[in-house]
Design an enzyme around this catalytic site. Structure first.
Site, PDB file in Angstrom:
ATOM      1  N   ASP A 284       0.866  -1.168   0.000  1.00  0.00           N
ATOM      2  CA  ASP A 284       0.000   0.000   0.000  1.00  0.00           C
ATOM      3  C   ASP A 284       0.915   1.234   0.000  1.00  0.00           C
ATOM      4  OD1 ASP A 284      -2.150   1.697   0.000  1.00  0.00           O
ATOM      5  OD2 ASP A 284      -3.180   0.760   1.671  1.00  0.00           O
TER       6      ASP A 284
HETATM    7  C1  NOJ Z   1      -3.953   3.984   0.218  1.00  0.00           C
HETATM    8  C2  NOJ Z   1      -5.141   3.089   0.380  1.00  0.00           C
HETATM    9  O1  NOJ Z   1      -5.042   2.392   1.603  1.00  0.00           O
HETATM   10  C3  NOJ Z   1      -5.315   2.088  -0.745  1.00  0.00           C
HETATM   11  O2  NOJ Z   1      -6.539   1.442  -0.574  1.00  0.00           O
HETATM   12  C4  NOJ Z   1      -5.224   2.771  -2.077  1.00  0.00           C
HETATM   13  O3  NOJ Z   1      -5.397   1.818  -3.098  1.00  0.00           O
HETATM   14  C5  NOJ Z   1      -3.883   3.463  -2.195  1.00  0.00           C
HETATM   15  N1  NOJ Z   1      -3.765   4.453  -1.144  1.00  0.00           N
HETATM   16  C6  NOJ Z   1      -3.699   4.140  -3.542  1.00  0.00           C
HETATM   17  O4  NOJ Z   1      -4.509   5.238  -3.654  1.00  0.00           O
END
Ligand code: NOJ
Length: 757
Positions: A284
């Site tokens: 993530d």
């Molecule tokens: C953080 C989030 O937790 C995740 O779900 C998302 O896909 C990414 N950012 C990218 O935006």
């Protein structure tokens, strides 16, 4: 084998696009051949996934992409909107990058692209996987038409804590239902053919247990028994993998002291070895340095730890590029680990057909014709209506008649930029109708519509700013005066509709709440409106279960509309006036009080169970100041008609090993309108190796029943539905007595017993 690499290399050295598109892509050998030409740095470059600058979904901002692409330092990027820009970047990769390797282009297309559908929590309340698959297919068509080929969805985190704002992004609290929906999302995004131009590679997230963040506070840690994770939190991930998800995102949290992104037992032993996942894994947002900051490595070691654990791609941090070579030199990772990760990135690109045609997602004519189309918007409107949950409807106040004077009051009545909820950054909010527009449009000259804003979101401007940060709702005027103006406006109304609740940004990422009631000034407004004694409908906007203790007693009708997308306004009005009916049922428990959380239907028996529901009994498992019961249980939802359940019957008392039983129940529509009922089947194993829940959803049927008619609903019980992970984490069932329950929700069930051999 060699040939394909040569042809491919010639693409990079300036062959026309048409020629490039006709280059046939060969199999695995093509990747071998390509990798044999790549330097270590280039392989590590493929593992790098920086963020573009168009859209912000995290605190770290993106670098300039052009140079990184031309020097082969990235394998893909995300958060860039628009086919022209994406095409420009893809051209740099193919024409200037070493080996001309095309790029993965990621985005969070969580519940629609330009056509926005209801938030995933709402979608789950349809209990209709076909609708979720339809929404995901349309999302894939739109996103791929605009240049995207990789989708950071579905989010399948089970959540039992509505304080966590990201509960809005998942399918609720139940692992079985969550698994059904996980599969539907994957099927919708990826279709039948990974190489079709409208296929969006799915990325199931967040692996794992993010939904159990302590205290419902986002980014917080998780500590959980293996029995609990295997039985309740991991099944939807397994379902998504079994359905063929091309990729998986790790999660932000510690699990029992290890960061999920560096947990080898999770990513290698479980995911790859036990579940056989051979797709791509990605961190993530900026997770790798967090492995260090959360106290499980130094910054220099974090990259190596994550790669070794099984994390292929580094989203945002750039630490693979910075530190993996050192980790290799120190012997903390092997070249094979880097090769394996690089191979999986390249295989993902190959599976999407990007080596055949790097520009397959870059056709501006598609973007012109396939975004926000009438047919997509019609689908969004239909599906939105399926998600609404009618929580209360005294004296059949709903549906309303298009007559007399209707007062539409509340800060969300005329807020077209607040209809979509979290993760709707591609929405064309300028094209959205407000509820007020839709009301006026629907009633024409048949009724008079009075409108009053009634209040801000919160009394306090600073709290409102935090709550409406992305889709701003300005804090204006004095709330006492706004209340007074609304009270004057409703004086001549025959019926009041209050459009009230959370604003769009009060759920989703980084949107935890400690008090999950309707915000203060809106609740006070509602109390004043209720005092008029006029028929009052609460149209409740929310991204999570709310505590509605007062409202459930004092407001005659409550229609929960969640955040239901670009067509929300028309869909809400369709249901309010009875042009369509509310069909949704809850997939999360609504508590009476925050103090009851975590509150979920599939719990285990406490040591001193409470013998009398709702009463305090000393030395029993209960509260002095609140009942144990939820306000609205899992599976609950009313309709404009009523259903009566007959006595269920079983095809036998004994289920042989490898046999099956059929449960049959008659459901009769005893009301005056046709309707849809969601008939639910639960199972219980009263004596097992480890304690099992008092009930667990194991099947449901969504059935349309015309007024006055009866439908026979059948469920098949098989040994598979009895299985669970025991103390050894073996997936088994234990022969003996089982209970099977059927009913309209998790609370009102009829129970039968049988023996499983
Ligand atoms: C953080 C989030 O937790 C995740 O779900 C998302 O896909 C990414 N950012 C990218 O935006």
């Amino acid at each position: 084998m060699r040939k394909s690499a040569i042809i491919f290399l010639s693409v990079t050295s300036g062959l026309s696009l048409a020629a490039a598109a006709s280059v046939p892509e060969s199999g695995k050998n093509f990747i071998d051949s390509l990798m044999s030409e790549m330097t270590l740095e280039e392989k590590i470059g493929q593992l790098n996934l920086p963020v573009g600058g168009d859209i912000q979904t995290g605190v770290v901002l993106g670098p300039e992409l052009d140079k990184l692409i031309a020097t082969g330092n990235i394998g893909g990027f995300f958060n860039v909107k628009g086919v022209d820009e994406i095409s420009r970047l893809q051209h740099i990769a193919v024409e200037k990058g070493p080996h001309g390797i095309p790029l993965l282009v990621g985005a969070d297309v969580v519940h629609g692209y330009e056509t926005v559908f209801p938030i995933p929590l709402a979608l789950s309340c349809t209990w209709n996987p076909a609708s979720v698959e339809r929404m995901a297919r349309i999302s894939a068509i739109e996103a791929t038409a605009d240049g995207v080929n990789w989708n950071f969805s579905p989010m399948v985190d089970i959540c039992r804590d509505p304080r966590w704002g990201r509960i809005a992004e998942g399918s609720g609290e139940d692992p079985w239902l969550g698994s059904v929906f996980a599969e539907a999302y994957i099927k919708g995004y990826q279709g039948d053919d990974m190489k079709s131009d409208s296929t969006l590679m799915a990325c199931v997230k967040h692996f794992a247990l993010y939904g159990a963040a302590e205290g419902g506070r986002d980014y917080n840690i998780v500590d959980m028994s293996r029995e609990r994770m295997f039985n309740y939190y991991l099944p939807p991930f397994k379902a998504a993998i079994d359905a063929g998800s091309g990729s998986l995102m790790t999660s932000f949290n510690l699990i029992n002291g290890r960061h999920a992104t560096a947990a080898r037992w999770l990513l290698d032993d479980l995911l790859r070895k036990d579940w056989g996942f051979d797709g791509l894994t990605v961190t993530d947002y900026n997770s790798i340095p967090e492995v260090a900051s959360m106290g499980t490595s130094t910054l220099e070691e974090a990259a190596g730890l994550c790669l070794k654990a099984g994390t292929d791609m580094d989203m945002v941090s750039g630490l693979y590029v910075k530190y993996l070579k050192d980790a290799l030199n120190r012997g903390e990772v092997t070249e094979k680990m880097i090769d394996d990760a690089c191979r999986r990135v390249l295989e993902a690109k190959q599976s999407l057909g990007l080596f055949d045609d790097p520009y397959r997602y870059c056709r501006p004519e598609r973007a012109e014709h396939e975004l926000f189309t009438k047919s997509h918007r019609d689908a969004a409107r239909e599906i939105a209506a399926e998600t609404f949950v009618l929580l209360k409807n005294d004296k059949n106040l709903l549906p309303l008649k298009k007559q007399g004077t209707i007062a539409l009051v509340g800060p969300l009545a005329d807020a077209p930029n607040n209809m979509c909820g979290c993760w709707s950054m591609f929405a064309r909010t300028e094209n959205h109708a407000s509820l007020l527009d839709a009301f006026r449009n629907a009633v024409g000259d048949k009724a008079e519509i009075i409108h009053a804003r009634g209040s801000n979101i919160y009394y306090d401007a600073e709290t409102q700013n935090r709550a409406t940060g992305l889709r701003n709702i300005p804090h204006v005027g004095n709330d006492e005066e706004l209340h007074a103006a609304a009270m004057a406006a409703v004086e001549k109304a025959d019926v009041i509709v209050a459009a009230i609740g959370e604003s769009s940004d009060m759920s989703g990422e980084s949107a935890s709440r400690a008090e999950i009631t309707i915000p203060d000034t809106q609740r006070d407004l509602l109390k004043k409106l209720a005092k008029t004694g006029k028929p009052l409908v609460l149209v409740l906007f929310t991204g999570r279960p709310l505590v509605l203790d007062w409202e459930s007693v004092n407001i005659p009708s409550i229609l929960n509309v969640w955040f239901s997308g670009s067509e929300a306004a028309d869909a809400i009005v369709d249901v309010l006036f009875g042009d369509s009916s509310p069909e949704g049922k809850l997939t999360t428990t609504f508590p009476r009080s925050v103090g009851q959380i975590p509150l979920y239907y599939n719990h285990l028996m406490p040591s001193h169970p409470d013998p009398e529901e709702g009463l305090f009994n000393r030395y029993c498992s209960n509260y002095i100041d609140c009942s144990n019961e939820p306000l609205y249980p899992f599976g609950y939802g009313m309709s404009y008609t009523q259903f009566e359940y007959g006595h269920p019957s079983l095809s036998g008392d004994v289920m042989e090993k490898d046999g099956k039983l059929t449960l049959t129940v008659d459901v009769r529509n005893i009301g005056e309108r046709d309707g849809v009922e969601i008939v639910q089947m639960y199972l219980r194993d009263p004596v097992a190796d480890i304690a099992r829940p008092l009930k667990e959803l194991k099947d449901f049927v969504r059935v349309h029943i015309p007024a006055g008619e009866t439908r026979k609903v059948r469920f098949t019980i098989t040994p598979d539905k009895l299985k669970y992970y025991n103390a050894n984490l073996d997936y088994v069932y234990e022969p003996g007595e089982f209970h099977v329950m059927v009913g309209p929700d998790s609370k009102h069930v009829h129970t039968l017993k049988f023996t499983a051999k």
